[in-house]
Motif scaffolding. Structure first.
Motif, short mmCIF file in Angstrom:
data_model
loop_
_atom_site.label_atom_id
_atom_site.label_comp_id
_atom_site.label_asym_id
_atom_site.label_seq_id
_atom_site.Cartn_x
_atom_site.Cartn_y
_atom_site.Cartn_z
N LYS A 98 13.26 25.47 -38.18
CA LYS A 98 14.38 24.58 -38.50
C LYS A 98 13.94 23.44 -39.40
O LYS A 98 14.18 22.27 -39.13
N TRP A 100 13.52 20.99 -42.66
CA TRP A 100 14.18 20.44 -43.83
C TRP A 100 13.10 20.05 -44.82
O TRP A 100 12.09 19.47 -44.44
N THR A 111 17.27 23.29 -46.67
CA THR A 111 16.63 24.21 -45.75
C THR A 111 16.31 25.49 -46.53
O THR A 111 16.92 25.74 -47.56
N ILE A 112 15.38 26.27 -46.01
CA ILE A 112 15.13 27.57 -46.61
C ILE A 112 15.31 28.62 -45.51
O ILE A 112 14.46 28.77 -44.65
N PRO A 113 16.46 29.32 -45.51
CA PRO A 113 16.66 30.35 -44.50
C PRO A 113 15.72 31.53 -44.72
O PRO A 113 15.17 31.69 -45.81
#
Lengths: 133, 104
Positions: A98, A100, A111-113
């Motif tokens: 999770k 940032w 964010t980088i999913p």
């Protein structure tokens, strides 16, 4: 083209941006870049005293890959000590839980999913990014 | 790839909206063609659950990236679940400024 690196899970990024030697006479040299995953590997193995098998499972990589990252971490730190170099914490191929990130160029936070493989700023495409502390 | 930018009006000259769930308009930018399409946010004045509705709308529109000023906790959780990238910009910018930055 080389196979892209699978992301290494890092539970908590290092709490520092770098280390500097003091009391030395030399000119400033290029710092040693310690990647987040190398920091994490060193922490799991030598601070949390886990076996390589347990540690590799936490980071979501194979035992052999873990061993390589861990070895690289030790060698980098040894090199920094012996050659009196600074150590700098660099993002590397980490996947933070999770997390940032912030772009140092346009100051966007993002964010980088998991589905995105590119580790750069989604707005200005800069690779100069770091985690938000 | 489609990017959703929150906007205060239905034109790229409008300042971008720093609220997500209560943004007046959603601007969908197609990064390949550079085209922008505007959709009105019907839930901007909703009593509650605007963030959830906005996240649902984002998925419905097929955006993989959302640019706004901030995200509420519900919207954050949902967007995370759908693997949608969240981007926070704190500067006062127009929608077209952001579009320009993405195009590079």
């Amino acid at each position: 083209m080389a196979r892209p690196k699978s992301l290494r899970k890092v539970v908590k990024p290092p709490g520092f941006k770098g280390y500097k030697p003091y009391g030395h006479q030399q000119r400033r040299q290029k710092p040693v870049d310690l990647l987040y995953e190398e920091y994490e590997a060193l922490k799991l193995a030598d601070y949390d005293l886990m076996t390589h098998q347990e540690a590799s499972e936490i980071m979501g990589i194979s035992r052999a890959t873990f061993a390589r990252i861990y070895e690289r971490a030790r060698r980098k730190i040894a090199r920094a000590f012996v050659e009196v170099k600074e150590i700098k914490a660099v993002y590397g191929h980490a996947l933070l839980d999770k997390s940032w990130l912030v772009c140092n160029k346009c100051f966007a936070r993002f964010t980088i999913p998991e589905t995105i493989t590119e580790r750069n700023c989604p707005v200005c495409k800069s690779y100069n990014i770091e985690t938000v502390k | 790839m489609k990017t959703l930018i929150t906007s205060t009006a239905d034109t790229v000259d409008a300042p971008f909206d720093k609220r997500y769930g209560r943004a007046a308009w959603f601007c969908i930018l197609n990064e390949e063609t550079g085209e922008t399409t505007f959709y009105k946010n019907e839930n901007a004045e909703a009593q509650g659950g605007a963030g959830t509705k906005a996240a649902e709308k984002t998925v419905e529109l097929g955006a993989q990236k959302v640019i706004s000023g901030d995200f509420g906790p519900k919207a954050k959780d949902l967007l995370e679940k759908f693997n949608i990238q969240m981007v926070i910009i704190e500067e006062d910018l127009k929608v077209k400024d952001i579009v320009e930055r993405i195009k590079g």
